[in-house]
Design an enzyme around this catalytic site. Structure first.
Site, PDB file in Angstrom:
ATOM      1  N   SER A   1      -2.888  12.614 -13.193  1.00  0.00           N
ATOM      2  CA  SER A   1      -3.984  13.413 -12.654  1.00  0.00           C
ATOM      3  C   SER A   1      -5.293  12.853 -13.225  1.00  0.00           C
ATOM      4  O   SER A   1      -5.457  11.645 -13.328  1.00  0.00           O
ATOM      5  CB  SER A   1      -3.781  14.891 -13.008  1.00  0.00           C
ATOM      6  OG  SER A   1      -4.831  15.680 -12.499  1.00  0.00           O
ATOM      7  N   SER A   2      -6.212  13.719 -13.599  1.00  0.00           N
ATOM      8  CA  SER A   2      -7.512  13.277 -14.100  1.00  0.00           C
ATOM      9  C   SER A   2      -8.239  14.442 -14.733  1.00  0.00           C
ATOM     10  O   SER A   2      -7.990  15.613 -14.406  1.00  0.00           O
ATOM     11  CB  SER A   2      -8.358  12.712 -12.952  1.00  0.00           C
ATOM     12  OG  SER A   2      -9.720  12.577 -13.325  1.00  0.00           O
TER      13      SER A   2
ATOM     14  N   TYR B   1     -11.747  14.454  -4.562  1.00  0.00           N
ATOM     15  CA  TYR B   1     -10.987  13.804  -5.635  1.00  0.00           C
ATOM     16  C   TYR B   1     -10.529  14.841  -6.657  1.00  0.00           C
ATOM     17  O   TYR B   1      -9.352  14.876  -7.042  1.00  0.00           O
ATOM     18  CB  TYR B   1     -11.852  12.743  -6.312  1.00  0.00           C
ATOM     19  CG  TYR B   1     -11.160  12.006  -7.440  1.00  0.00           C
ATOM     20  CD1 TYR B   1     -10.163  11.072  -7.171  1.00  0.00           C
ATOM     21  CD2 TYR B   1     -11.515  12.226  -8.769  1.00  0.00           C
ATOM     22  CE1 TYR B   1      -9.533  10.380  -8.196  1.00  0.00           C
ATOM     23  CE2 TYR B   1     -10.892  11.541  -9.802  1.00  0.00           C
ATOM     24  CZ  TYR B   1      -9.910  10.611  -9.505  1.00  0.00           C
ATOM     25  OH  TYR B   1      -9.290   9.934 -10.536  1.00  0.00           O
TER      26      TYR B   1
ATOM     27  N   LYS C   1      -6.626  15.885  -7.587  1.00  0.00           N
ATOM     28  CA  LYS C   1      -6.089  15.783  -8.944  1.00  0.00           C
ATOM     29  C   LYS C   1      -5.641  17.147  -9.461  1.00  0.00           C
ATOM     30  O   LYS C   1      -4.663  17.239 -10.223  1.00  0.00           O
ATOM     31  CB  LYS C   1      -7.127  15.149  -9.871  1.00  0.00           C
ATOM     32  CG  LYS C   1      -7.398  13.680  -9.580  1.00  0.00           C
ATOM     33  CD  LYS C   1      -6.132  12.838  -9.650  1.00  0.00           C
ATOM     34  CE  LYS C   1      -6.407  11.350  -9.555  1.00  0.00           C
ATOM     35  NZ  LYS C   1      -5.170  10.530  -9.617  1.00  0.00           N
TER      36      LYS C   1
ATOM     37  N   ASN D   1       1.126   6.555 -10.522  1.00  0.00           N
ATOM     38  CA  ASN D   1      -0.149   6.180 -11.127  1.00  0.00           C
ATOM     39  C   ASN D   1      -1.195   5.783 -10.093  1.00  0.00           C
ATOM     40  O   ASN D   1      -2.392   5.940 -10.333  1.00  0.00           O
ATOM     41  CB  ASN D   1       0.083   5.020 -12.105  1.00  0.00           C
ATOM     42  CG  ASN D   1      -1.218   4.446 -12.631  1.00  0.00           C
ATOM     43  OD1 ASN D   1      -1.928   5.092 -13.388  1.00  0.00           O
ATOM     44  ND2 ASN D   1      -1.542   3.228 -12.214  1.00  0.00           N
TER      45      ASN D   1
ATOM     46  N   LYS E   1      10.313  12.214  -4.430  1.00  0.00           N
ATOM     47  CA  LYS E   1      11.383  12.492  -3.467  1.00  0.00           C
ATOM     48  C   LYS E   1      12.276  11.270  -3.269  1.00  0.00           C
ATOM     49  O   LYS E   1      13.515  11.379  -3.228  1.00  0.00           O
ATOM     50  CB  LYS E   1      10.784  12.934  -2.133  1.00  0.00           C
ATOM     51  CG  LYS E   1      11.830  13.358  -1.104  1.00  0.00           C
ATOM     52  CD  LYS E   1      11.167  13.911   0.155  1.00  0.00           C
ATOM     53  CE  LYS E   1      12.209  14.380   1.168  1.00  0.00           C
ATOM     54  NZ  LYS E   1      11.561  14.950   2.379  1.00  0.00           N
TER      55      LYS E   1
ATOM     56  N   ASP F   1       0.864  -1.175   0.000  1.00  0.00           N
ATOM     57  CA  ASP F   1       0.000   0.000   0.000  1.00  0.00           C
ATOM     58  C   ASP F   1       0.905   1.231   0.000  1.00  0.00           C
ATOM     59  O   ASP F   1       1.687   1.426   0.944  1.00  0.00           O
ATOM     60  CB  ASP F   1      -0.897  -0.023   1.240  1.00  0.00           C
ATOM     61  CG  ASP F   1      -1.887   1.137   1.300  1.00  0.00           C
ATOM     62  OD1 ASP F   1      -1.664   2.151   0.602  1.00  0.00           O
ATOM     63  OD2 ASP F   1      -2.867   1.032   2.052  1.00  0.00           O
TER      64      ASP F   1
END
Length: 276
Positions: free
Chosen positions: A160-161, A173, A177, A109, A142, A82
């Site tokens: 992003s979206s 959300y 993004k 992603n 980083k 995770d």
């Protein structure tokens, strides 16, 4: 042949041998076991790159390993984890760089959303949404910096979206993004002196088997037809189309592109059938 002509000839020959200049290069992709991440991994492997990827479910990673084994220049390096768990992403990045012999690029992603509308979403939902999208991307870049620096530079792509600049339900959300788009521009400026490029790619609503829009297409074809009617050409973008853009941004052929936000959405008007 003068030096300019000789250089051009060399460039053409190299392009024919390795069209995207990715053979032997090393990349890490988060969330690579399904959907867009899976397509990015497949394209990188097909181009001769060495790839590490992580996802939460080990079974998805095993299927991915089996699928790419025939064409991979080297075995995938995978790990089930995770990315929001403290320290795990950083440890995986270091291990991937060690296994692959360095890193030339990373793709943030992994993403998602927690909670629903403003009235029902909790502060924890907002924090979790920013953690999986924004904080995860920051931690990945980083953690990769020492390895990209050792390679003389590299490329980072933040996924992003369409929701990041075309508002839709689930404000948390869309806000996360949008933050990724801004982050890409800021980090491109900050890391440019180290020859590290950072760009954001914003997919439209992708047609992925088993996911929301594929289920709508199967279960409510009339609603799906109304949704796609707002898109010029009448069809949703595919994960393969988005992956091609991501892979291009990882390649040397995009060397002049940094701090960009590139939508891949077929000029989709709104992120959902409900409009804005």
């Amino acid at each position: 042949m003068d030096s300019t002509s000789a250089q051009a000839h060399h460039e053409r020959a190299r392009f024919l041998a390795d069209p995207l200049g990715l053979a032997g290069r090393r990349f890490l992709v988060t969330g690579g076991s399904r959907g867009l991440g899976r397509e990015i991994v497949h394209l990188l492997v097909a181009a001769g790159a060495h790839v590490a990827t992580c996802a939460r479910r080990p079974e998805g990673l095993r299927r991915l390993e089996e699928d790419v084994a025939v064409t991979a220049a080297a075995p995938l390096y995978t790990q089930a984890l995770d990315v929001t768990e403290p320290g795990r992403l950083e440890a995986f990045t270091a291990a991937a760089a060690d296994r692959l012999g360095g890193l030339d690029g990373v793709v943030a992603n992994a993403g998602g959303a927690h909670g629903r509308d403003l009235r029902s979403a909790t502060a924890a939902d907002w924090a979790a949404t920013f953690d999986i999208n924004v904080v995860h991307a920051q931690r990945l870049v980083k953690a990769a910096l020492p390895h990209l620096g050792a390679a003389g530079g590299g490329s980072a792509v933040l996924i992003s979206s369409i929701s990041g600049w075309k508002p839709a339900p689930q404000a948390q959300y869309g806000a996360a993004k949008a933050a990724l788009i801004s982050m890409a521009k800021s980090l491109a400026n900050e890391l440019g002196p180290d020859n590290i490029r950072v760009n954001a790619v914003s997919p439209g609503s992708m047609l992925i088997p088993g996911r929301r829009w594929a289920r709508m297409q199967e279960q409510d074809p009339q609603a799906f037809a109304r949704f796609t009617a707002q898109i010029p050409g009448g069809q949703l973008v595919t994960p393969q189309e988005v992956a091609r853009t991501v892979v291009f941004l990882l390649s040397p052929w995009s060397s002049g592109i940094s701090g960009a936000h590139i939508p891949v959405d077929r000029v989709q008007n709104a992120p959902t059938p409900d409009g804005y």
